[in-house]
Scaffold this motif. Sequence first.
Motif, mmCIF file in Angstrom:
data_model
loop_
_atom_site.group_PDB
_atom_site.id
_atom_site.type_symbol
_atom_site.label_atom_id
_atom_site.label_comp_id
_atom_site.label_asym_id
_atom_site.label_seq_id
_atom_site.Cartn_x
_atom_site.Cartn_y
_atom_site.Cartn_z
ATOM 1 N N ALA A 1 0.831 -1.206 0.000
ATOM 2 C CA ALA A 1 0.000 0.000 0.000
ATOM 3 C C ALA A 1 0.866 1.258 0.000
ATOM 4 C CB ALA A 1 -0.923 -0.015 1.222
ATOM 5 N N GLN A 2 1.946 1.231 0.778
ATOM 6 C CA GLN A 2 2.866 2.373 0.780
ATOM 7 C C GLN A 2 3.515 2.553 -0.587
ATOM 8 O OE1 GLN A 2 6.887 2.152 2.486
ATOM 9 N NE2 GLN A 2 6.212 3.710 3.947
ATOM 10 N N ALA A 3 3.882 1.432 -1.222
ATOM 11 C CA ALA A 3 4.485 1.516 -2.553
ATOM 12 C C ALA A 3 3.511 2.090 -3.566
ATOM 13 C CB ALA A 3 4.944 0.134 -2.989
ATOM 14 N N MET A 4 2.240 1.808 -3.407
ATOM 15 C CA MET A 4 1.242 2.385 -4.321
ATOM 16 C C MET A 4 1.183 3.898 -4.168
ATOM 17 S SD MET A 4 -1.887 -0.370 -4.127
ATOM 18 C CE MET A 4 -1.730 -2.012 -4.870
ATOM 19 N N ARG A 5 1.330 4.369 -2.937
ATOM 20 C CA ARG A 5 1.350 5.824 -2.738
ATOM 21 C C ARG A 5 2.602 6.444 -3.354
ATOM 22 N NH1 ARG A 5 -0.845 4.057 2.235
ATOM 23 N NH2 ARG A 5 1.197 4.103 3.266
ATOM 24 N N VAL A 6 3.723 5.733 -3.265
ATOM 25 C CA VAL A 6 4.947 6.205 -3.912
ATOM 26 C C VAL A 6 4.755 6.247 -5.427
ATOM 27 C CG1 VAL A 6 7.377 5.658 -4.347
ATOM 28 C CG2 VAL A 6 6.443 5.401 -2.046
ATOM 29 N N ARG A 7 4.060 5.247 -5.958
ATOM 30 C CA ARG A 7 3.849 5.176 -7.407
ATOM 31 C C ARG A 7 3.117 6.400 -7.931
ATOM 32 N NH1 ARG A 7 -0.563 1.069 -9.587
ATOM 33 N NH2 ARG A 7 -1.706 2.604 -8.342
ATOM 34 N N ASP A 8 2.204 6.953 -7.129
ATOM 35 C CA ASP A 8 1.415 8.098 -7.578
ATOM 36 C C ASP A 8 2.270 9.321 -7.869
ATOM 37 O OD1 ASP A 8 -0.834 6.538 -7.305
ATOM 38 O OD2 ASP A 8 -1.311 7.269 -5.284
ATOM 39 N N ASP A 9 3.481 9.375 -7.294
ATOM 40 C CA ASP A 9 4.353 10.531 -7.486
ATOM 41 C C ASP A 9 5.397 10.312 -8.571
ATOM 42 O OD1 ASP A 9 3.029 11.826 -5.405
ATOM 43 O OD2 ASP A 9 4.386 10.985 -3.888
ATOM 44 N N LEU A 10 5.365 9.173 -9.262
ATOM 45 C CA LEU A 10 6.376 8.854 -10.265
ATOM 46 C C LEU A 10 5.934 9.294 -11.653
ATOM 47 C CD1 LEU A 10 7.379 5.243 -9.132
ATOM 48 C CD2 LEU A 10 8.544 7.394 -8.600
ATOM 49 N N GLU A 11 6.907 9.353 -12.558
ATOM 50 C CA GLU A 11 6.601 9.594 -13.968
ATOM 51 C C GLU A 11 5.794 8.421 -14.525
ATOM 52 O OE1 GLU A 11 7.237 12.301 -15.677
ATOM 53 O OE2 GLU A 11 8.163 13.253 -13.930
ATOM 54 N N PRO A 12 5.004 8.655 -15.576
ATOM 55 C CA PRO A 12 4.109 7.593 -16.076
ATOM 56 C C PRO A 12 4.815 6.271 -16.380
ATOM 57 C CG PRO A 12 3.536 9.691 -17.070
ATOM 58 C CD PRO A 12 4.775 9.933 -16.268
ATOM 59 N N ALA A 13 5.969 6.320 -17.032
ATOM 60 C CA ALA A 13 6.657 5.080 -17.383
ATOM 61 C C ALA A 13 7.122 4.342 -16.132
ATOM 62 C CB ALA A 13 7.853 5.374 -18.289
ATOM 63 N N ASP A 14 7.705 5.084 -15.163
ATOM 64 C CA ASP A 14 8.152 4.461 -13.921
ATOM 65 C C ASP A 14 6.975 3.955 -13.101
ATOM 66 O OD1 ASP A 14 10.798 4.995 -14.529
ATOM 67 O OD2 ASP A 14 10.774 6.951 -13.521
ATOM 68 N N ALA A 15 5.879 4.711 -13.133
ATOM 69 C CA ALA A 15 4.693 4.290 -12.392
ATOM 70 C C ALA A 15 4.134 2.990 -12.966
ATOM 71 C CB ALA A 15 3.638 5.390 -12.424
ATOM 72 N N GLU A 16 4.140 2.859 -14.295
ATOM 73 C CA GLU A 16 3.638 1.637 -14.918
ATOM 74 C C GLU A 16 4.523 0.447 -14.578
ATOM 75 O OE1 GLU A 16 1.551 -1.143 -16.975
ATOM 76 O OE2 GLU A 16 0.969 0.875 -16.349
ATOM 77 N N ARG A 17 5.833 0.661 -14.607
ATOM 78 C CA ARG A 17 6.755 -0.429 -14.257
ATOM 79 C C ARG A 17 6.542 -0.871 -12.818
ATOM 80 N NH1 ARG A 17 10.906 -0.351 -11.253
ATOM 81 N NH2 ARG A 17 10.962 1.932 -11.208
ATOM 82 N N LEU A 18 6.463 0.076 -11.900
ATOM 83 C CA LEU A 18 6.248 -0.260 -10.494
ATOM 84 C C LEU A 18 4.887 -0.914 -10.290
ATOM 85 C CD1 LEU A 18 7.159 -0.227 -7.572
ATOM 86 C CD2 LEU A 18 6.339 2.142 -7.394
ATOM 87 N N GLY A 19 3.899 -0.455 -11.011
ATOM 88 C CA GLY A 19 2.564 -1.036 -10.889
ATOM 89 C C GLY A 19 2.557 -2.512 -11.263
ATOM 90 N N ARG A 20 3.287 -2.867 -12.319
ATOM 91 C CA ARG A 20 3.348 -4.275 -12.712
ATOM 92 C C ARG A 20 3.972 -5.120 -11.608
ATOM 93 N NH1 ARG A 20 4.976 -2.052 -17.736
ATOM 94 N NH2 ARG A 20 7.159 -2.535 -17.246
ATOM 95 N N GLU A 21 5.043 -4.608 -11.010
ATOM 96 C CA GLU A 21 5.689 -5.344 -9.933
ATOM 97 C C GLU A 21 4.762 -5.480 -8.721
ATOM 98 O OE1 GLU A 21 9.005 -6.882 -9.347
ATOM 99 O OE2 GLU A 21 8.367 -7.043 -11.427
ATOM 100 N N LEU A 22 4.037 -4.417 -8.402
ATOM 101 C CA LEU A 22 3.127 -4.472 -7.258
ATOM 102 C C LEU A 22 2.014 -5.492 -7.485
ATOM 103 C CD1 LEU A 22 2.814 -0.686 -6.312
ATOM 104 C CD2 LEU A 22 4.196 -2.453 -5.214
ATOM 105 N N ARG A 23 1.510 -5.556 -8.690
ATOM 106 C CA ARG A 23 0.475 -6.552 -8.986
ATOM 107 C C ARG A 23 1.036 -7.965 -8.853
ATOM 108 N NH1 ARG A 23 -0.879 -2.574 -12.806
ATOM 109 N NH2 ARG A 23 0.363 -3.589 -14.441
#
Length: 424
Positions: free
Chosen positions: A269-291
């Motif tokens: 959940a904390q990582a998801m909040r971090v993802r919201d502040d990332l650039e779109p490409a980095d956010a998408e990469r992190l989102g895949r890992e979180l899933r």
Amino acid sequence: MIPLPDTVLAWVIPAVVVFGVTAAAVAVAVWSVRRARRSPRARARAEADRTRAGSALVRLDDAVGELDLEVGLSGALYDGEAPAALRRARMIAQHVRDESFESFRGLDDADPDEVRRVSARIRSRTEEALGVVAGARAAHDEWMRAHRSAVTQVDAAGARLERLRTELGDPGALVADLSGRFDETEWQQAAVAARTASTALTSAQQHLGAARSLAADPTRSAFPELAVAERELRRAASSARALEEAHRLVTDAALAMPQEIDATRAAVAQAMRVRDDLEPADAERLGRELRAVTEELDRLIPLAARRPTATVEAIARLRARLDLALGDARTAQQRLRGARTALPGTLASARGALARAELAVAGAGADARVRLDAAQRELAAARRSDDPVEALDAARRAQRHAEDAQALADYARLKTPPADPLAR
């Protein structure tokens, strides 16, 4: 431009040719020497030297173990204080062994010349330490034969056997407790330790009986049977500790597992909040890992109650994967908070890996023992550290080293199956 005199040219041109040819010859010679030092033949010689150094190191490690036993036994006969010569020999042997482990570990990526040089130093220091140990043991044996009767030593060993039997109690009870609650993979290690402890105690009793009979005959020596009995007592004590540790690891994991699952969900959940502040490409990469982490965690939960240690170890790997995916995206405070929540499970996972490696490495070669030594050092560093981030990194290194040690020992065992089935 003023032309050079013919006499100057007649001197310069040959000199340039000579120096050029010399430089080329030196370069070729240097290249040839370097190539020869890195040739397959040079590497083979270096590997042979490394193998011999490893064999010497294994002998020293075994000698340290035997000396630990002898110091303990001597302490029982000397009112708790082992002879100074034995204690000094043990200190020297341990110091040389630990330093040689460090040197041997550094040979993995060294060039052949360095391998041969360091291997020669390891062998020299190891043989010297083995000589000190042999001398101290010989002097102690001579003193014991002159001042302590075999009957006295047999009686002391018998007292230790009964004390160990009392402390061990019923080893099957601990195994039964685990087998009634968890999968076989969770208590198999405890079952092996329980069988080994019981077998070693029975064997020690038989050899002590034989030693007692021999001690009554002045024409025969009881010391060979007594030595075997002492080794069996040591094996029983070691297996009893392994049984207790295996039981504790499983029960502790069962208690900690719900908190570990909750802490991992909170970290996601904390990582998801971090993802919201990332650039779109980095956010998408992190989102895949979180899933992926969430899916793996959901897959673990149905089996968690029956497989607590396996679940805690898998969660520790998921936390490491999550940290790798986050990279530098978190603040220092977030990293600190994440390390604090990940540390308990990772320490438990490293302890379990180390316990399995210690059983597997018994009788293994130098490579496995060196990795085990590194795991023990890293786990100790993790426990000493006041910084959660540093402690977490050390615990993860300890787990990797322990897993490497077990893999190396298992591989060596596959190549040379042990004659004793209990060694598996």
